[in-house]
Design a protein around this motif. Structure first.
Motif, PDB file in Angstrom:
ATOM      1  N   ARG A 123       0.825  -1.211   0.000  1.00  0.00           N
ATOM      2  CA  ARG A 123       0.000   0.000   0.000  1.00  0.00           C
ATOM      3  C   ARG A 123       0.858   1.260   0.000  1.00  0.00           C
ATOM      4  O   ARG A 123       0.535   2.239  -0.665  1.00  0.00           O
ATOM      5  CB  ARG A 123      -0.907  -0.033   1.221  1.00  0.00           C
ATOM      6  N   HIS A 124       1.954   1.231   0.757  1.00  0.00           N
ATOM      7  CA  HIS A 124       2.797   2.418   0.883  1.00  0.00           C
ATOM      8  C   HIS A 124       4.252   2.171   0.522  1.00  0.00           C
ATOM      9  O   HIS A 124       5.108   2.998   0.848  1.00  0.00           O
ATOM     10  CB  HIS A 124       2.744   2.944   2.323  1.00  0.00           C
ATOM     11  N   VAL A 125       4.534   1.046  -0.111  1.00  0.00           N
ATOM     12  CA  VAL A 125       5.934   0.737  -0.377  1.00  0.00           C
ATOM     13  C   VAL A 125       6.077  -0.117  -1.631  1.00  0.00           C
ATOM     14  O   VAL A 125       5.210  -0.935  -1.939  1.00  0.00           O
ATOM     15  CB  VAL A 125       6.577   0.011   0.838  1.00  0.00           C
ATOM     16  N   VAL A 126       7.147   0.118  -2.333  1.00  0.00           N
ATOM     17  CA  VAL A 126       7.581  -0.755  -3.419  1.00  0.00           C
ATOM     18  C   VAL A 126       8.980  -1.196  -3.027  1.00  0.00           C
ATOM     19  O   VAL A 126       9.824  -0.364  -2.702  1.00  0.00           O
ATOM     20  CB  VAL A 126       7.609  -0.021  -4.777  1.00  0.00           C
ATOM     21  N   SER A 127       9.220  -2.503  -3.021  1.00  0.00           N
ATOM     22  CA  SER A 127      10.524  -2.974  -2.554  1.00  0.00           C
ATOM     23  C   SER A 127      11.001  -4.161  -3.372  1.00  0.00           C
ATOM     24  O   SER A 127      10.215  -4.840  -4.028  1.00  0.00           O
ATOM     25  CB  SER A 127      10.447  -3.376  -1.077  1.00  0.00           C
ATOM     26  N   ALA A 128      12.286  -4.383  -3.295  1.00  0.00           N
ATOM     27  CA  ALA A 128      12.911  -5.553  -3.918  1.00  0.00           C
ATOM     28  C   ALA A 128      14.004  -6.007  -2.960  1.00  0.00           C
ATOM     29  O   ALA A 128      15.179  -5.714  -3.144  1.00  0.00           O
ATOM     30  CB  ALA A 128      13.488  -5.207  -5.275  1.00  0.00           C
ATOM     31  N   MET A 129      13.598  -6.694  -1.896  1.00  0.00           N
ATOM     32  CA  MET A 129      14.527  -7.103  -0.856  1.00  0.00           C
ATOM     33  C   MET A 129      14.740  -8.612  -0.925  1.00  0.00           C
ATOM     34  O   MET A 129      13.789  -9.379  -0.820  1.00  0.00           O
ATOM     35  CB  MET A 129      13.998  -6.671   0.511  1.00  0.00           C
ATOM     36  N   HIS A 130      15.992  -8.989  -1.104  1.00  0.00           N
ATOM     37  CA  HIS A 130      16.373 -10.395  -1.154  1.00  0.00           C
ATOM     38  C   HIS A 130      17.496 -10.608  -0.152  1.00  0.00           C
ATOM     39  O   HIS A 130      18.354  -9.739   0.006  1.00  0.00           O
ATOM     40  CB  HIS A 130      16.876 -10.785  -2.545  1.00  0.00           C
ATOM     41  N   VAL A 131      17.489 -11.750   0.494  1.00  0.00           N
ATOM     42  CA  VAL A 131      18.570 -12.080   1.416  1.00  0.00           C
ATOM     43  C   VAL A 131      19.050 -13.499   1.126  1.00  0.00           C
ATOM     44  O   VAL A 131      18.245 -14.389   0.845  1.00  0.00           O
ATOM     45  CB  VAL A 131      18.133 -11.932   2.899  1.00  0.00           C
ATOM     46  N   HIS A 132      20.355 -13.662   1.135  1.00  0.00           N
ATOM     47  CA  HIS A 132      20.986 -14.979   0.982  1.00  0.00           C
ATOM     48  C   HIS A 132      21.309 -15.448   2.399  1.00  0.00           C
ATOM     49  O   HIS A 132      22.051 -14.789   3.118  1.00  0.00           O
ATOM     50  CB  HIS A 132      22.258 -14.843   0.140  1.00  0.00           C
ATOM     51  N   LEU A 133      20.712 -16.575   2.808  1.00  0.00           N
ATOM     52  CA  LEU A 133      20.914 -17.119   4.149  1.00  0.00           C
ATOM     53  C   LEU A 133      21.647 -18.448   4.072  1.00  0.00           C
ATOM     54  O   LEU A 133      21.419 -19.231   3.150  1.00  0.00           O
ATOM     55  CB  LEU A 133      19.564 -17.344   4.842  1.00  0.00           C
TER      56      LEU A 133
END
Length: 138
Positions: free
Chosen positions: A11-21
């Motif tokens: 609703r209030h954000v556009v993101s592209a968050m990826h994490v390598h674990l």
């Protein structure tokens, strides 16, 4: 839209968050086999869904697993890791009791530490290729 520019829209954000674990078994014991990795992946996919995250890639070797997770900004990596390790350990101990000697591992499946790296700088194809090339035990 290519995988490299896959955005989550809220609703209030556009993101592209990826994490390598990376999670390592306690004392780096080589207890994981193909069947256990399959069960582990299924458990971790379920946890990710509950966090509204997506497990994009999963693989491992006898003593560790690699994950590539696409997650929303409202999720803390430490909270996600805690659930991923806790749920998967319970399921693996339940389903593979005979293969996992709890006495040797002192009641724990995963090492308490973990590796986490943001994947924003590296192309996701490179991270995905690295995870795919892990030597999965048979």
């Amino acid at each position: 839209m290519s995988e490299e520019t896959e955005y989550r829209r809220g609703r209030h954000v556009v993101s592209a968050m990826h994490v390598h674990l990376v999670f390592v078994t306690k004392y780096r014991r080589g207890v994981l086999d193909d069947e256990m990795l399959t069960v582990c992946e299924k458990a971790m996919r379920t946890v990710c869904e509950k966090f509204e995250a997506e497990l994009k890639e999963f693989n491992g070797e006898a003593d560790h697993v690699h994950l590539l997770v696409h997650y929303p900004p409202k999720v803390s990596v430490s909270g996600l890791v805690n659930s991923l390790k806790g749920v998967s350990a319970r399921i693996l101990r339940r389903d593979f009791t005979g293969r996992i000697n709890r006495a040797i591992m002192h009641g724990h499946f995963w090492s308490p530490s973990y590796f986490a790296a943001s994947c924003g700088g590296a192309p996701l194809a490179i991270i995905r290729q690295y995870i795919e090339q892990q030597k999965r035990p048979l």
